[in-house]
Design an enzyme around this catalytic site. Structure first.
Site, PDB file in Angstrom:
ATOM      1  N   LYS A 272       0.840  -1.206   0.000  1.00 47.48           N
ATOM      2  CA  LYS A 272       0.000   0.000   0.000  1.00 47.48           C
ATOM      3  C   LYS A 272       0.877   1.258   0.000  1.00 47.48           C
ATOM      4  O   LYS A 272       1.678   1.460   0.911  1.00 47.48           O
ATOM      5  CB  LYS A 272      -0.916   0.003   1.231  1.00 47.48           C
ATOM      6  CG  LYS A 272      -1.703   1.314   1.426  1.00 47.48           C
ATOM      7  CD  LYS A 272      -2.646   1.248   2.631  1.00 47.48           C
ATOM      8  CE  LYS A 272      -3.304   2.602   2.918  1.00 47.48           C
ATOM      9  NZ  LYS A 272      -4.207   2.573   4.083  1.00 47.48           N
ATOM     10  N   ASP A 277      -2.740  10.234   3.686  1.00 42.72           N
ATOM     11  CA  ASP A 277      -4.138   9.835   3.829  1.00 42.72           C
ATOM     12  C   ASP A 277      -4.875  10.846   4.704  1.00 42.72           C
ATOM     13  O   ASP A 277      -4.824  10.773   5.929  1.00 42.72           O
ATOM     14  CB  ASP A 277      -4.214   8.426   4.439  1.00 42.72           C
ATOM     15  CG  ASP A 277      -5.655   7.936   4.580  1.00 42.72           C
ATOM     16  OD1 ASP A 277      -6.566   8.573   3.996  1.00 42.72           O
ATOM     17  OD2 ASP A 277      -5.857   6.899   5.258  1.00 42.72           O
ATOM     18  N   LYS A 284     -10.369  12.884   8.075  1.00 46.79           N
ATOM     19  CA  LYS A 284      -9.909  12.473   9.406  1.00 46.79           C
ATOM     20  C   LYS A 284      -9.877  13.677  10.343  1.00 46.79           C
ATOM     21  O   LYS A 284      -9.712  14.803   9.897  1.00 46.79           O
ATOM     22  CB  LYS A 284      -8.479  11.909   9.304  1.00 46.79           C
ATOM     23  CG  LYS A 284      -8.375  10.550   8.647  1.00 46.79           C
ATOM     24  CD  LYS A 284      -6.929  10.074   8.626  1.00 46.79           C
ATOM     25  CE  LYS A 284      -6.808   8.703   7.985  1.00 46.79           C
ATOM     26  NZ  LYS A 284      -7.452   7.628   8.753  1.00 46.79           N
ATOM     27  N   ASP A 295       1.420   6.287   5.677  1.00 43.22           N
ATOM     28  CA  ASP A 295       0.455   5.362   5.075  1.00 43.22           C
ATOM     29  C   ASP A 295       1.000   4.700   3.803  1.00 43.22           C
ATOM     30  O   ASP A 295       0.286   3.980   3.119  1.00 43.22           O
ATOM     31  CB  ASP A 295      -0.862   6.094   4.795  1.00 43.22           C
ATOM     32  CG  ASP A 295      -2.075   5.192   4.951  1.00 43.22           C
ATOM     33  OD1 ASP A 295      -1.945   4.140   5.588  1.00 43.22           O
ATOM     34  OD2 ASP A 295      -3.146   5.554   4.417  1.00 43.22           O
ATOM     35  N   ASP A 354     -12.314   7.081   3.546  1.00 37.54           N
ATOM     36  CA  ASP A 354     -11.130   6.840   4.367  1.00 37.54           C
ATOM     37  C   ASP A 354     -10.736   5.359   4.360  1.00 37.54           C
ATOM     38  O   ASP A 354      -9.657   5.005   4.824  1.00 37.54           O
ATOM     39  CB  ASP A 354     -11.382   7.323   5.799  1.00 37.54           C
ATOM     40  CG  ASP A 354     -10.100   7.509   6.593  1.00 37.54           C
ATOM     41  OD1 ASP A 354      -9.006   7.463   5.972  1.00 37.54           O
ATOM     42  OD2 ASP A 354     -10.186   7.708   7.814  1.00 37.54           O
ATOM     43  N   GLU A 356      -9.557   3.652   2.015  1.00 37.99           N
ATOM     44  CA  GLU A 356      -9.019   3.761   0.653  1.00 37.99           C
ATOM     45  C   GLU A 356      -7.970   2.703   0.343  1.00 37.99           C
ATOM     46  O   GLU A 356      -7.769   2.349  -0.812  1.00 37.99           O
ATOM     47  CB  GLU A 356      -8.429   5.152   0.438  1.00 37.99           C
ATOM     48  CG  GLU A 356      -6.986   5.364   0.919  1.00 37.99           C
ATOM     49  CD  GLU A 356      -6.802   5.218   2.433  1.00 37.99           C
ATOM     50  OE1 GLU A 356      -7.808   5.311   3.154  1.00 37.99           O
ATOM     51  OE2 GLU A 356      -5.656   4.985   2.871  1.00 37.99           O
ATOM     52  N   ARG A 358      -7.812  -0.543   0.834  1.00 36.04           N
ATOM     53  CA  ARG A 358      -8.333  -1.748   0.194  1.00 36.04           C
ATOM     54  C   ARG A 358      -8.727  -1.487  -1.258  1.00 36.04           C
ATOM     55  O   ARG A 358      -8.678  -2.386  -2.093  1.00 36.04           O
ATOM     56  CB  ARG A 358      -9.518  -2.280   1.019  1.00 36.04           C
ATOM     57  CG  ARG A 358     -10.647  -1.300   1.155  1.00 36.04           C
ATOM     58  CD  ARG A 358     -11.592  -1.636   2.293  1.00 36.04           C
ATOM     59  NE  ARG A 358     -11.079  -1.222   3.601  1.00 36.04           N
ATOM     60  CZ  ARG A 358     -11.702  -1.425   4.757  1.00 36.04           C
ATOM     61  NH1 ARG A 358     -12.860  -2.057   4.775  1.00 36.04           N
ATOM     62  NH2 ARG A 358     -11.180  -1.012   5.899  1.00 36.04           N
TER      63      ARG A 358
HETATM   64  N1  BES Z   1      -4.454   4.449   6.888  1.00 37.03           N
HETATM   65  C1  BES Z   1      -5.608   4.177   7.644  1.00 37.03           C
HETATM   66  C2  BES Z   1      -5.375   3.136   8.737  1.00 37.03           C
HETATM   67  C3  BES Z   1      -4.509   3.563   9.888  1.00 37.03           C
HETATM   68  C4  BES Z   1      -5.082   4.128  10.999  1.00 37.03           C
HETATM   69  C5  BES Z   1      -3.165   3.347   9.874  1.00 37.03           C
HETATM   70  C6  BES Z   1      -4.297   4.490  12.067  1.00 37.03           C
HETATM   71  C7  BES Z   1      -2.373   3.699  10.952  1.00 37.03           C
HETATM   72  C8  BES Z   1      -2.944   4.266  12.058  1.00 37.03           C
HETATM   73  C9  BES Z   1      -6.720   3.651   6.752  1.00 37.03           C
HETATM   74  O1  BES Z   1      -6.720   4.144   5.466  1.00 37.03           O
HETATM   75  C10 BES Z   1      -8.005   4.054   7.371  1.00 37.03           C
HETATM   76  O2  BES Z   1      -8.260   5.219   7.431  1.00 37.03           O
HETATM   77  N2  BES Z   1      -8.773   3.073   7.846  1.00 37.03           N
HETATM   78  C11 BES Z   1     -10.006   3.331   8.479  1.00 37.03           C
HETATM   79  C12 BES Z   1     -11.011   2.326   7.966  1.00 37.03           C
HETATM   80  C13 BES Z   1     -12.424   2.631   8.360  1.00 37.03           C
HETATM   81  C14 BES Z   1     -12.904   3.871   7.675  1.00 37.03           C
HETATM   82  C15 BES Z   1     -13.275   1.457   8.002  1.00 37.03           C
HETATM   83  C16 BES Z   1      -9.794   3.185   9.981  1.00 37.03           C
HETATM   84  O3  BES Z   1      -9.017   2.329  10.401  1.00 37.03           O
HETATM   85  O4  BES Z   1     -10.379   3.967  10.720  1.00 37.03           O
HETATM   86 ZN    ZN Z   2      -4.928   4.725   4.693  1.00 38.25          ZN
HETATM   87 MN    MN Z   3      -7.786   5.951   5.280  1.00 40.41          MN
END
Ligand code: BES
Ligand code: ZN
Ligand code: MN
Length: 504
Positions: A272, A277, A284, A295, A354, A356, A358
């Site tokens: 990834k 992000d 966020k 990220d 968010d 993104e 996947r």
């Molecule tokens: N890059 C984030 C995941 C992440 C969160 C990495 C904290 C490191 C620390 C990912 O893109 C994301 O935002 N995931 C969301 C998914 C949700 C919207 C289903 C998350 O984990 O909140």
């Molecule tokens: Zn992310």
């Molecule tokens: Mn995200």
């Protein structure tokens, strides 16, 4: 970026060795290691007397720096606690090495000789003791101060390290370990450098340029880069949906490594590469958003692993895909409720922009499957905050549709000191992704968030032996020690060393 250090192995070294600093271990209960006993004898009991005075009890990680001992030609002696003699395990040995390396960086020595590689650790052959010493030293030596106008503090003065080996017949294994250790440490440093580089510089095009630069350094490594127009022609609309809000164009970076005997179905890595992000329209909160420059740590670990594999010249066929995008809000950005068609043909209702990671990974997995028909695919991603809640910052989350592959990755992580922990990928979780309008939604609710993210990816890996590593908790540190860890380069390189049949 860190300047270089030369590490060598030598047998037949003793208390008479001339050096800026000798490194020796002591155990708890006033018990000296073999090397410490020799130094004590040479100095007519001076070392034991100092230890008896109580300045060092010998607990794991304790250090005591001594200036010149009588009749010992070395300028300094660094004494390192090794715990209870009979309880020395490989995990404790790593802590001993880390403490010694950290303390060494604070001394002015430019050249040192370490006797820690002759400590008796059950089940640890010379190869591992030497490799661990190299990796620990390079870890302690790493600095990222490219963006400081004045270098912070003193740069480590250590330029040369010699590891004392018991017997000359162990030197070939030690040489192999020095070479592998340096290649892996170079890969870890590269992953850290890319991840630590700020997102105004490290954007998708920058990553593509760094990939081309890496390929120029190794004839066995080729790179090709897909741009948005080509992605559109192929139909990679879930990837493109993430890139829409950004002024930075997306890139799909594709590596191909062919070592000797490197024909046949390849092993594939997919990393990834979200260079920043923001969350997109599902934006966020502001707190700690800067950490979303990390990220792209999955991508960075793929860079580091490909670099190490090429440097070790492993007899393997390895390919990799890095979908690189920036996730931004904007007038042209994807909205929650948009439906897009992935390269696989499956449609996705994007309920949360968010989620993104996947969306870019699924198209990259399909691309790799169609172009290379790989035997195995491992994706690596800072995918979910939920994984950090589940496992904290110590274990990487592991998911797989093929248990032998999961077992191999778990074993590699264990051996390399870069552990993963398997989480379930049961059918029951899949229905959380149901959408009334498309084949699936891109989110599955709060419950089991790391698992439903993996479930989403599994729908694009049905025909593959596939594993997913969620490194959201392990790829970087927050707070005072903020920075990339280089994980899971140690796990991935060990997995590939094992696949190459290289003995441990
Ligand atoms: N890059 C984030 C995941 C992440 C969160 C990495 C904290 C490191 C620390 C990912 O893109 C994301 O935002 N995931 C969301 C998914 C949700 C919207 C289903 C998350 O984990 O909140
Ligand atoms: Zn992310
Ligand atoms: Mn995200």
């Amino acid at each position: 970026m860190t300047s270089s250090i030369r590490i060598a192995a030598k047998s037949g070294l003793g208390a008479g060795t001339r050096s800026g600093c000798l490194v020796v271990g002591v155990f708890e209960n006033d018990k000296l290691t073999h090397a410490a006993t020799e130094l004590d004898r040479a100095s007519r009991g001076q070392l034991r007397a100092i230890v008896r005075r109580g300045d060092i009890e010998g607990r794991i990680g304790q250090t005591l720096l001594l200036q010149a001992l009588d009749n010992v030609p070395a300028q300094r002696v660094l004494v390192v606690g090794c715990g209870v003699a009979r309880e020395l395990t490989d995990a404790r040995y790593r802590r001993v090495l880390a403490a010694a390396a950290a303390r060494l960086m604070e001394t002015g020595s430019s050249e040192v000789v370490s006797f820690l590689s002759d400590l008796p650790v059950p089940d640890l052959e010379v190869y591992w003791k030497v490799r661990l010493a190299v990796e620990a030293t390079r870890e302690a030596r790493y600095r990222f101060d490219d963006f400081k106008s004045k270098r912070s503090g003193r740069a480590p003065s250590l330029k040369r390290m010699t590891l004392a080996i018991d017997e000359a017949r162990q030197l070939p294994a030690a040489e192999r370990a020095l070479h592998d250790g340096a290649a892996i440490a170079n890969g870890i440093d590269l992953a850290k450098d890319l991840a630590n580089t700020p997102p105004n510089i490290c954007h998708p095009t920058y990553l593509a340029n760094r990939a081309k630069e890496l390929a120029r350094r190794h004839r066995s490594l080729k790179v090709s880069v897909l741009e948005a127009a080509q992605m559109r022609r192929l139909g990679m609309h879930t990837l493109l949906a993430v890139a829409r809000g950004s002024h930075q164009p997306p890139r799909l970076i594709v590596f191909e490594y062919k070592g000797a005997r490197g024909s046949g179905k390849p092993i594939a890595l997919v990393g990834k590469g979200v260079t920043f992000d923001t969350g997109g329209i599902s934006i966020k909160p502001a707190a700690a958003m800067d950490e979303m420059k990390f990220d792209m740590c999955g991508a960075a670990s793929v860079f580091g692993t490909m670099s190490a594999v090429a440097e070790m010249k492993l007899p393997l066929h390895v390919v990799a895909a890095i979908p690189a995008v920036e996730n931004m809000p904007g007038g042209n950005a994807t909205r929650p409720a948009d439906i897009v068609t992935s390269l696989s043909g499956q449609t996705v209702e994007i309920l949360n922009t968010d989620a993104e990671g996947r969306l870019i990974l699924c198209d990259a997995i399909t691309y790799i499957e169609r172009r290379y028909a790989p035997q195995t695919v491992v994706d690596i991603a800072t995918l979910t905050g939920a994984c950090v809640i589940a496992l904290g910052n110590h274990a990487t989350g592991l998911f797989s549709n093929h248990q032998p592959l999961a077992d191999a990755l778990l074993a590699a992580g264990q051996a390399a000191g870069d552990r993963a922990w398997q989480l379930p990928l049961w059918e029951e979780y899949q229905s959380q992704l149901d959408s009334p309008f498309a084949d699936m939604a891109n989110v599955g609710g709060r419950e089991g968030g790391a698992i439903t993210a993996a479930c989403f990816l599994s729908r694009f890996a049905r025909k593959l032996q596939w594993a997913h590593l969620d490194i959201a908790g392990t790829a970087y540190r927050s707070g005072k020690q903020k920075g990339a860890t280089g994980r899971p380069v140690p796990l991935l390189t060990q997995f590939l060393l094992d696949r190459a049949g290289r003995s441990r």
